[in-house]
Design a protein around this motif. Sequence first.
Motif, short mmCIF file in Angstrom:
data_model
loop_
_atom_site.label_atom_id
_atom_site.label_comp_id
_atom_site.label_asym_id
_atom_site.label_seq_id
_atom_site.Cartn_x
_atom_site.Cartn_y
_atom_site.Cartn_z
N ASP A 267 -39.04 -19.05 10.85
CA ASP A 267 -39.26 -19.17 9.41
C ASP A 267 -40.72 -18.89 9.05
O ASP A 267 -41.01 -18.20 8.07
CB ASP A 267 -38.86 -20.57 8.96
CG ASP A 267 -38.99 -20.76 7.46
OD1 ASP A 267 -38.26 -20.09 6.70
OD2 ASP A 267 -39.85 -21.57 7.04
N LYS B 147 -41.47 -15.11 9.25
CA LYS B 147 -40.97 -14.38 8.09
C LYS B 147 -41.84 -14.65 6.87
O LYS B 147 -42.14 -13.74 6.08
CB LYS B 147 -39.52 -14.77 7.81
CG LYS B 147 -38.54 -14.41 8.91
CD LYS B 147 -38.45 -12.91 9.15
CE LYS B 147 -37.61 -12.22 8.09
NZ LYS B 147 -37.34 -10.80 8.46
N SER B 148 -42.26 -15.91 6.71
CA SER B 148 -43.11 -16.27 5.57
C SER B 148 -44.49 -15.62 5.66
O SER B 148 -45.15 -15.42 4.64
CB SER B 148 -43.28 -17.79 5.49
OG SER B 148 -42.03 -18.43 5.27
N SER C 107 -44.98 -12.62 6.51
CA SER C 107 -44.79 -11.18 6.27
C SER C 107 -44.70 -10.35 7.53
O SER C 107 -45.13 -9.19 7.56
CB SER C 107 -45.90 -10.63 5.35
OG SER C 107 -45.90 -11.28 4.11
N ARG D 8 -40.73 -7.45 11.53
CA ARG D 8 -39.45 -7.77 12.16
C ARG D 8 -39.68 -8.91 13.13
O ARG D 8 -40.74 -8.98 13.78
CB ARG D 8 -38.89 -6.55 12.91
CG ARG D 8 -37.54 -6.83 13.58
CD ARG D 8 -36.96 -5.59 14.26
NE ARG D 8 -37.77 -5.14 15.38
CZ ARG D 8 -37.43 -4.12 16.18
NH1 ARG D 8 -36.32 -3.45 15.95
NH2 ARG D 8 -38.20 -3.78 17.19
N VAL D 9 -38.71 -9.81 13.23
CA VAL D 9 -38.84 -10.96 14.12
C VAL D 9 -37.65 -11.01 15.06
O VAL D 9 -36.49 -11.05 14.62
CB VAL D 9 -38.93 -12.29 13.33
CG1 VAL D 9 -39.17 -13.44 14.29
CG2 VAL D 9 -40.03 -12.23 12.28
N GLY E 171 -34.37 -16.74 10.20
CA GLY E 171 -35.16 -15.52 10.05
C GLY E 171 -35.10 -14.53 11.19
O GLY E 171 -35.83 -13.54 11.18
N ASP F 96 -34.23 -11.41 13.02
CA ASP F 96 -33.67 -10.09 12.72
C ASP F 96 -32.93 -9.51 13.92
O ASP F 96 -32.14 -8.57 13.78
CB ASP F 96 -34.79 -9.12 12.33
CG ASP F 96 -35.52 -9.56 11.08
OD1 ASP F 96 -34.85 -9.78 10.05
OD2 ASP F 96 -36.77 -9.70 11.13
#
Length: 320
Positions: free
Chosen positions: A79, A82-83, A85, A88-89, A124, A126
């Motif tokens: 999380d 993703k927050s 920016s 890709r995670v 989050g 991907d």
Amino acid sequence: MPVNRGPLMVFSGQSNRPLAQAICDNLGIPLGHSKTEKFTNENLIVHFEDSLREGDVFIVQSFSHPVSDAIIELFLMLDAAKSASAGRVTAVIPYYSYARSDKKDAPRISIAGRMMADLLQEAGADRVLTMTLHSPQVHGFFKVPVDHLSADVVISDHLKSRVPNAHEGVVLAPDAGSIKRASAIARRLDSGLAFIDKQRVSDTAVDPRALIGDVSGKTVFIVDDEVSTAGSLVEAVNFSKNMGAAEVYVAVSHGVYSGPAIERIAGLNAVEVASTNTVFVSEEKKAGAGGKLAVLDVAPLFAHAISNIHTGESVSTLFE
């Protein structure tokens, strides 16, 4: 064709930092800086100390002791990434323990393997990179791409190095559910194959009924996906020795070694119990097992997979 992404970045939770560091060493990049703290109320907070903007971020975390803390820490890291920016995670989960819960085999229970897949995606992730799921069908619980690595090559190479005439031995599956995995390693060793047929005697216990194959006078390689409390392992080793096996080697993907496992392995009539470093094995456990534990390194395999994912190349080549 290779693709251009943001910078490759690898971070680690607290469950298996040595593996994450070894992966980075193989990739030739530094391990990313992050910090996890636990408040007095046992809540966790994670903080990335590097900028993740547009980065191709890989977060390494095994679902190992303490499992619930490891899972929540991974959710928080996903999380936070993703927050921050991240481009890709990818959740790198070398040991996905909830893969055991793959079906509703009792009334009023959760199919936790599927629920964990849903939560990882919601947090989050991907993409997911893992190794040797207990139940391969868990792969299908995810709606994001999953790369499912196998430890077969590493295990086979280790057995060949330990036993030069491994092709004269027999790979033994401890139950019918492990035959496919055992068969794959037997092909790599060019050895024989056998399995233990079991019968259920109660709701909680099964007993070996017969050994299908011939192990008499031969070196036996017992292979499985993991060792937890080692109860089934003791049963398989003793049964094979009773059937005339000369020497017994054990090799598994995940060495969880919980509860009485170390004590049981110390008294086991086997030359060695080998597992990969998907789960961290402490020096204390190695000493407690009387020198019978061996740890095999899968960091190069994960590093190669991460590199190929980052550049958009095939991961399936790692199975060849």
